[in-house]
Scaffold this motif. Structure first.
Motif, PDB file in Angstrom:
ATOM      1  N   GLY A  45       0.815  -1.212   0.000  1.00 30.74           N
ATOM      2  CA  GLY A  45       0.000   0.000   0.000  1.00 30.74           C
ATOM      3  C   GLY A  45       0.846   1.257   0.000  1.00 30.74           C
ATOM      4  N   PHE A  46       1.958   1.220   0.733  1.00 36.23           N
ATOM      5  CA  PHE A  46       2.864   2.366   0.758  1.00 36.23           C
ATOM      6  C   PHE A  46       3.480   2.599  -0.615  1.00 36.23           C
ATOM      7  CE2 PHE A  46       7.159   4.115   1.521  1.00 36.23           C
ATOM      8  CZ  PHE A  46       6.777   5.344   2.020  1.00 36.23           C
ATOM      9  N   TYR A  47       3.891   1.515  -1.306  1.00 35.43           N
ATOM     10  CA  TYR A  47       4.466   1.666  -2.637  1.00 35.43           C
ATOM     11  C   TYR A  47       3.416   2.125  -3.641  1.00 35.43           C
ATOM     12  CZ  TYR A  47       8.969  -0.118  -1.233  1.00 35.43           C
ATOM     13  OH  TYR A  47      10.183  -0.266  -0.636  1.00 35.43           O
ATOM     14  N   ASN A  48       2.181   1.700  -3.483  1.00 34.97           N
ATOM     15  CA  ASN A  48       1.119   2.208  -4.348  1.00 34.97           C
ATOM     16  C   ASN A  48       0.928   3.713  -4.126  1.00 34.97           C
ATOM     17  OD1 ASN A  48       0.561  -0.226  -5.577  1.00 34.97           O
ATOM     18  ND2 ASN A  48      -1.066  -0.761  -4.128  1.00 34.97           N
ATOM     19  N   PHE A  49       0.960   4.132  -2.869  1.00 31.88           N
ATOM     20  CA  PHE A  49       0.841   5.547  -2.540  1.00 31.88           C
ATOM     21  C   PHE A  49       1.984   6.348  -3.160  1.00 31.88           C
ATOM     22  CE2 PHE A  49       1.765   9.075   0.411  1.00 31.88           C
ATOM     23  CZ  PHE A  49       0.599   9.793   0.237  1.00 31.88           C
ATOM     24  N   LEU A  50       3.210   5.830  -3.061  1.00 34.81           N
ATOM     25  CA  LEU A  50       4.356   6.505  -3.673  1.00 34.81           C
ATOM     26  C   LEU A  50       4.222   6.568  -5.188  1.00 34.81           C
ATOM     27  CD1 LEU A  50       7.510   5.357  -1.678  1.00 34.81           C
ATOM     28  CD2 LEU A  50       6.358   7.562  -1.658  1.00 34.81           C
TER      29      LEU A  50
END
Length: 109
Positions: free
Chosen positions: A5-10
């Motif tokens: 989810g963090f990488y999707n946000f980035l």
């Protein structure tokens, strides 16, 4: 799952920054060359090169690296310093116009 989810946000942040850089690049390209000199800013060619490099850095390098941040700073400098000065020199853009507008402004009898 949290890391994904963090990488999707980035990824979304990176895409937004790329759109921001492309907006600045297009805006710099459509401004008149003499407006840069009149506003005492660097030349149009300089800003086109800087903003194109910034867009390339943001597009091809991960946002967690240091170079896209430098590109983002260049885009922010153009947006908050150079663009308002160019808009002040060029005057406001008016789209369309009234049927009573003459070549030097409103024409009313």
């Amino acid at each position: 799952m949290l890391v994904q989810g963090f990488y999707n946000f980035l990824g979304w942040i990176s895409l937004a920054l790329l759109v921001f850089a492309l907006f600045a690049l297009v805006d710099a390209a459509i401004r008149r060359d003499d407006a840069y000199r009149a506003a005492s800013k660097n030349t149009k060619a300089f800003w086109l090169i800087v903003l194109a490099l910034a867009a390339a850095l943001i597009a091809f390098l991960p946002i967690t690296s240091f170079l896209p941040v430098i590109g983002l700073i260049a885009v922010i400098v153009y947006t908050v310093d150079v663009r308002p000065a160019l808009k002040q020199i060029s005057g406001p853009r008016r789209r369309g116009g009234s049927s009573s507008d003459g070549p030097y402004g409103p024409f009313n009898r």
